[in-house]
Design an enzyme around this catalytic site. Structure first.
Site, PDB file in Angstrom:
ATOM      1  N   ASP A  49       0.857  -1.188   0.000  1.00  0.00           N
ATOM      2  CA  ASP A  49       0.000   0.000   0.000  1.00  0.00           C
ATOM      3  C   ASP A  49       0.890   1.235   0.000  1.00  0.00           C
ATOM      4  OD1 ASP A  49      -1.759   2.176   0.946  1.00  0.00           O
ATOM      5  OD2 ASP A  49      -3.177   0.595   1.429  1.00  0.00           O
ATOM      6  N   ASN A 105     -13.453  -4.150   2.553  1.00  0.00           N
ATOM      7  CA  ASN A 105     -14.656  -3.311   2.578  1.00  0.00           C
ATOM      8  C   ASN A 105     -15.420  -3.443   1.263  1.00  0.00           C
ATOM      9  OD1 ASN A 105     -13.773  -2.219   5.084  1.00  0.00           O
ATOM     10  ND2 ASN A 105     -12.498  -0.757   3.993  1.00  0.00           N
ATOM     11  N   HIS A 111     -16.677   2.190   3.534  1.00  0.00           N
ATOM     12  CA  HIS A 111     -15.297   2.699   3.453  1.00  0.00           C
ATOM     13  C   HIS A 111     -14.476   2.128   2.313  1.00  0.00           C
ATOM     14  CE1 HIS A 111     -16.260   4.513   7.282  1.00  0.00           C
ATOM     15  NE2 HIS A 111     -16.583   3.330   7.730  1.00  0.00           N
ATOM     16  N   HIS A 118     -10.519  -5.663  -2.772  1.00  0.00           N
ATOM     17  CA  HIS A 118      -9.147  -5.737  -2.265  1.00  0.00           C
ATOM     18  C   HIS A 118      -9.158  -6.041  -0.777  1.00  0.00           C
ATOM     19  CE1 HIS A 118     -10.340  -1.476  -2.018  1.00  0.00           C
ATOM     20  NE2 HIS A 118      -9.471  -1.321  -1.032  1.00  0.00           N
TER      21      HIS A 118
END
Length: 154
Positions: A49, A105, A111, A118
């Site tokens: 990320d 999510n 969110h 993912h």
């Protein structure tokens, strides 16, 4: 007027951002946007990320775009399920972190920022690092009836 100009610019920026987010992960898988890949097979791609909650924060995605988990076909879901523990073990070994969260999510109010399924694997090295979770739990109501409805929907 000045206010409507600003609103138009903001809307334009938001729609541009929205179109970027719409296919962001497809562009990463295709190599059009660089990523720090940690895992790949025929159906799954995993990468670090770029805005991590802690060192090792990794995203695990299906290579094909599905907006929410309920849209993912069984073969791809199985591949994701097999990849998640394998990648989690590698992250824990590399970061020397024993605790972690897996987060997934579905939908904007849940969110989900990128409309492509993912999973986040987020190491939790300390109380202050990693994912913070609020859990506003309630008392289960109509459990038997709800369980029957869910079972019937399967």
């Amino acid at each position: 007027s000045h206010i409507s100009e600003r609103a138009t610019r903001t809307r334009g920026r938001n729609s541009t951002l929205s179109s970027i987010m719409e296919n962001l992960f497809l562009k990463i898988v295709a190599g059009e946007i660089p990523s720090h890949k940690v895992y790949e097979n025929d159906l799954v791609y995993a990468f670090l990320d770029i805005n991590p909650l802690s060192p090792g924060h990794t995203l695990v995605i299906p290579k094909k775009k599905y907006k929410t988990l309920d849209e993912v076909p069984e073969e791809t879901a199985a591949a994701l399920g097999a990849a998640l523990p394998k990648i989690a073990k590698a992250i824990m070994k590399a970061t020397e972190c024993k605790n972690y969260n897996i987060l997934q999510n579905n939908g904007k109010i849940a969110h989900q920022e990128v409309p492509h399924v993912h999973f986040h694997i987020i190491p939790k090295p300390s109380k202050d690092q990693g994912l913070g979770v609020g859990w506003p739990s309630k008392k289960l109501q109509n459990g038997e009836e709800l369980a029957k409805m869910i079972t019937a929907a399967l």
